[in-house]
Design an enzyme around this catalytic site. Structure first.
Site, PDB file in Angstrom:
ATOM      1  N   HIS A  32      37.580  -9.089 -54.317  1.00 42.42           N
ATOM      2  CA  HIS A  32      36.160  -9.332 -54.559  1.00 42.42           C
ATOM      3  C   HIS A  32      35.554 -10.026 -53.353  1.00 42.42           C
ATOM      4  CE1 HIS A  32      38.603 -12.627 -56.144  1.00 42.42           C
ATOM      5  NE2 HIS A  32      37.623 -13.438 -55.790  1.00 42.42           N
ATOM      6  N   ASN A  41      38.474 -14.360 -50.293  1.00 41.18           N
ATOM      7  CA  ASN A  41      39.708 -15.133 -50.230  1.00 41.18           C
ATOM      8  C   ASN A  41      40.893 -14.203 -50.420  1.00 41.18           C
ATOM      9  OD1 ASN A  41      38.298 -17.612 -49.990  1.00 41.18           O
ATOM     10  ND2 ASN A  41      37.898 -17.573 -52.182  1.00 41.18           N
ATOM     11  N   GLU A  52      42.071 -16.854 -56.314  1.00 38.82           N
ATOM     12  CA  GLU A  52      42.478 -17.152 -57.695  1.00 38.82           C
ATOM     13  C   GLU A  52      42.622 -15.889 -58.530  1.00 38.82           C
ATOM     14  OE1 GLU A  52      39.621 -19.927 -59.192  1.00 38.82           O
ATOM     15  OE2 GLU A  52      40.225 -21.476 -57.759  1.00 38.82           O
ATOM     16  N   VAL A  53      41.721 -14.934 -58.326  1.00 42.42           N
ATOM     17  CA  VAL A  53      41.767 -13.710 -59.125  1.00 42.42           C
ATOM     18  C   VAL A  53      42.291 -12.568 -58.245  1.00 42.42           C
ATOM     19  CG1 VAL A  53      40.453 -12.081 -60.516  1.00 42.42           C
ATOM     20  CG2 VAL A  53      39.825 -14.511 -60.537  1.00 42.42           C
ATOM     21  N   ASP A  56      28.862 -14.691 -60.595  1.00 41.69           N
ATOM     22  CA  ASP A  56      30.030 -15.552 -60.761  1.00 41.69           C
ATOM     23  C   ASP A  56      29.794 -16.495 -61.944  1.00 41.69           C
ATOM     24  OD1 ASP A  56      32.476 -16.554 -58.627  1.00 41.69           O
ATOM     25  OD2 ASP A  56      31.902 -17.929 -60.244  1.00 41.69           O
ATOM     26  N   ILE A  57      30.831 -16.718 -62.716  1.00 47.36           N
ATOM     27  CA  ILE A  57      30.718 -17.555 -63.916  1.00 47.36           C
ATOM     28  C   ILE A  57      30.505 -19.023 -63.570  1.00 47.36           C
ATOM     29  CG2 ILE A  57      33.153 -18.161 -64.272  1.00 47.36           C
ATOM     30  CD1 ILE A  57      32.741 -17.221 -67.221  1.00 47.36           C
ATOM     31  N   HIS A 112      32.592 -12.586 -52.347  1.00 53.40           N
ATOM     32  CA  HIS A 112      31.606 -13.559 -52.825  1.00 53.40           C
ATOM     33  C   HIS A 112      30.376 -13.416 -51.930  1.00 53.40           C
ATOM     34  CE1 HIS A 112      34.518 -16.247 -55.087  1.00 53.40           C
ATOM     35  NE2 HIS A 112      35.352 -15.625 -54.280  1.00 53.40           N
TER      36      HIS A 112
HETATM   37  P1  5GP Z   1      38.655 -16.440 -55.820  1.00 53.54           P
HETATM   38  O1  5GP Z   1      39.127 -17.857 -55.753  1.00 53.54           O
HETATM   39  O2  5GP Z   1      39.690 -15.537 -56.430  1.00 53.54           O
HETATM   40  O3  5GP Z   1      38.132 -15.936 -54.503  1.00 53.54           O
HETATM   41  O4  5GP Z   1      37.376 -16.449 -56.750  1.00 53.54           O
HETATM   42  C1  5GP Z   1      37.392 -16.147 -58.101  1.00 53.54           C
HETATM   43  C2  5GP Z   1      35.975 -16.342 -58.626  1.00 53.54           C
HETATM   44  O5  5GP Z   1      35.906 -15.727 -59.888  1.00 53.54           O
HETATM   45  C3  5GP Z   1      35.585 -17.812 -58.821  1.00 53.54           C
HETATM   46  O6  5GP Z   1      34.398 -18.075 -58.065  1.00 53.54           O
HETATM   47  C4  5GP Z   1      35.349 -17.928 -60.325  1.00 53.54           C
HETATM   48  O7  5GP Z   1      34.278 -18.773 -60.658  1.00 53.54           O
HETATM   49  C5  5GP Z   1      35.082 -16.488 -60.723  1.00 53.54           C
HETATM   50  N1  5GP Z   1      35.498 -16.165 -62.084  1.00 53.54           N
HETATM   51  C6  5GP Z   1      36.689 -16.462 -62.687  1.00 53.54           C
HETATM   52  N2  5GP Z   1      36.724 -15.978 -63.932  1.00 53.54           N
HETATM   53  C7  5GP Z   1      35.540 -15.338 -64.123  1.00 53.54           C
HETATM   54  C8  5GP Z   1      34.998 -14.625 -65.235  1.00 53.54           C
HETATM   55  O8  5GP Z   1      35.609 -14.477 -66.297  1.00 53.54           O
HETATM   56  N3  5GP Z   1      33.748 -14.105 -65.074  1.00 53.54           N
HETATM   57  C9  5GP Z   1      33.050 -14.237 -63.903  1.00 53.54           C
HETATM   58  N4  5GP Z   1      31.834 -13.683 -63.850  1.00 53.54           N
HETATM   59  N5  5GP Z   1      33.530 -14.897 -62.841  1.00 53.54           N
HETATM   60  C10 5GP Z   1      34.766 -15.446 -62.963  1.00 53.54           C
END
Ligand code: 5GP
Length: 123
Positions: free
Chosen positions: A106, A93, A101-102, A35-36, A108
């Site tokens: 995925h 999520n 968010e994405v 994760d970034i 975590h």
């Molecule tokens: P969500 O809220 O969708 O469950 O989590 C999205 C995750 O993607 C977040 O923890 C965020 O830090 C990670 N993330 C967002 N953009 C990028 C990216 O460009 N590269 C990587 N490696 N992780 C990302």
């Protein structure tokens, strides 16, 4: 209600190789990378390569091979990262209430410290 997959989401771009990631694992159906913005010493994202919006979409439409592949890979990645003994947490999520968010499924995989309570109190 069927969910429409947005092929311009950031993880779709990573899967296409349009933007880089710190890759940990890859096979025919799964990609895992760091994760970034890590929330723990170890914060790995494990995702199916197929175009699934979230766990709801995946469990409704994915093949048995994709479902097995994702979960086998998750366990193997956690063990290889040294997380199995001390324990870890798997989070996915989903949608608005889940805080996703994405919009590409995925998982975590977080660990490497005591993670505390699973949920924050309601705001
Ligand atoms: P969500 O809220 O969708 O469950 O989590 C999205 C995750 O993607 C977040 O923890 C965020 O830090 C990670 N993330 C967002 N953009 C990028 C990216 O460009 N590269 C990587 N490696 N992780 C990302």
């Amino acid at each position: 209600m069927a969910k429409t997959y947005d092929s311009n989401n950031i993880f779709a771009k990573i899967l296409r190789g349009d933007i880089p990631c710190k890759k940990i694992y890859e096979d025919d159906t799964v990609l895992a990378f760091h994760d970034i913005s890590p929330q723990a010493p170890s914060h790995i994202l494990v995702l199916p390569k197929g175009a699934y919006v979230d766990m709801d979409d995946f469990t409704a439409k994915a093949t048995d091979a994709e479902i097995t592949g994702l979960f086998r890979a998750l366990g193997n990645i956690a063990r290889a990262a040294g997380l199995a003994e001390g324990g870890y947490r798997v989070i996915s999520n989903i949608g608005v209430d889940g805080g996703q968010e994405v919009p590409h499924l995925h998982l975590h995989l977080v660990g490497g410290r005591k993670l505390g309570r699973m949920l924050q109190p309601a705001e």
